[in-house]
Design a protein around this motif. Structure first.
Motif: not given
Length: 276
Positions: A57-66
């Motif tokens: 499931i692909k997560a937004p890059q902004s979530f990954v960084a956070m």
């Protein structure tokens, strides 16, 4: 119920791997217990095998960084909060832009706290010369971070002090950089580090840049919290500098040159014109 053990070293990799497997298998946040460093004790010591990776499931890059920052926070709920937001993102793709969402707001606060802790670590770590033989100089430091920021911050020191061997010991994790190789080890009690000449230099430097006319004690302790003072050699000068600040400002006033009154300057200018 899934019990997921997370190591104190390499926590970020372990959490990401577990989160990918669990979210891909559709496991609800309510069915997961995150056990960081065995803090849950013997009652939850047995880990539940994680489901295999069936779909991504692909997560937004902004979530990954956070999330990569939040997991270094000290709050026990950090793993569950991050996974709960990831769970919601499956059906709320615009959630990362919702500033009013309380779950996201809490994670943003935690992210900010970790970044602040990293900044303090970069600013307040004080190395001492171990005076060991060999081609490379050897240094060590003791630090007590508010959050688990040794691992994400150590690469900064590896880049900045690549020409020397060093160790940063903390109660939680110890970072070592030897012959260009960075490694992490369990935390330890405060080591008995030798004093060196750099401590006096830190004190001299701090006293010289101290400006009593701009002293704001509350702002200073906000930027340099007192919890760090005991491991900073220059901090020993702070009480005396604060106590003598008012007297220093008065001396500065008395030594300042006396400027002519603005009206007097205009008159002098007019007289010079008349003479010309």
């Amino acid at each position: 119920m899934y019990t997921v053990p997370l190591p104190r070293i390499g926590t970020d990799i372990a959490w990401r791997d577990a989160a990918k497997r669990l979210i891909g298998a559709g496991i609800s946040p309510d069915d997961i217990l995150w056990d960081y460093g065995g803090e849950m004790g013997a009652l939850f010591a047995t880990a539940t095998p994680l489901p295999p990776v069936t779909r991504r499931i692909k997560a937004p890059q902004s979530f990954v960084a956070m999330a990569n920052t939040v997991i270094w926070h000290k709050a026990p709920q950090r793993f569950g909060r991050a996974y709960a937001l990831l769970w919601r993102l499956r059906h709320e793709p615009g959630l990362m832009q919702d500033r009013a969402d309380p779950g996201l707001a809490k994670l943003r606060q935690m992210e900010k706290a970790v970044h602040r802790c990293q900044h303090k670590m970069k600013a307040f770590v004080r190395f001492r010369d171990l005076r060991q033989g060999g081609e490379r100089r050897s240094f060590a430091a003791w630090f007590e971070p508010t959050h688990h920021t040794v691992e994400p911050t150590a690469p900064f020191f590896a880049r900045r002090f690549a020409d020397m061997d060093w160790m940063i010991a903390t109660p939680d994790v110890t970072a070592q950089f030897v012959d260009g190789h960075l490694s992490f080890h369990p935390g330890q009690p405060k080591p008995d580090l030798p004093e060196d000449g750099a401590e006096a230099l830190w004190g001299t430097y701090f006293c010289n840049i101290f400006n009593p006319a701009r002293l704001k004690v509350q702002a200073m302790t906000s930027e340099m919290p007192k919890k760090y003072w005991k491991n900073m050699p220059e901090a020993a000068h702070i009480p005396g500098l604060i106590a003598g600040a008012e007297a220093q400002v008065q001396k500065m006033r008395e030594a300042a040159p006396t400027l002519p009154h603005a009206r007097a300057a205009k008159i002098a200018k007019r007289l010079r014109k008349d003479q010309d």
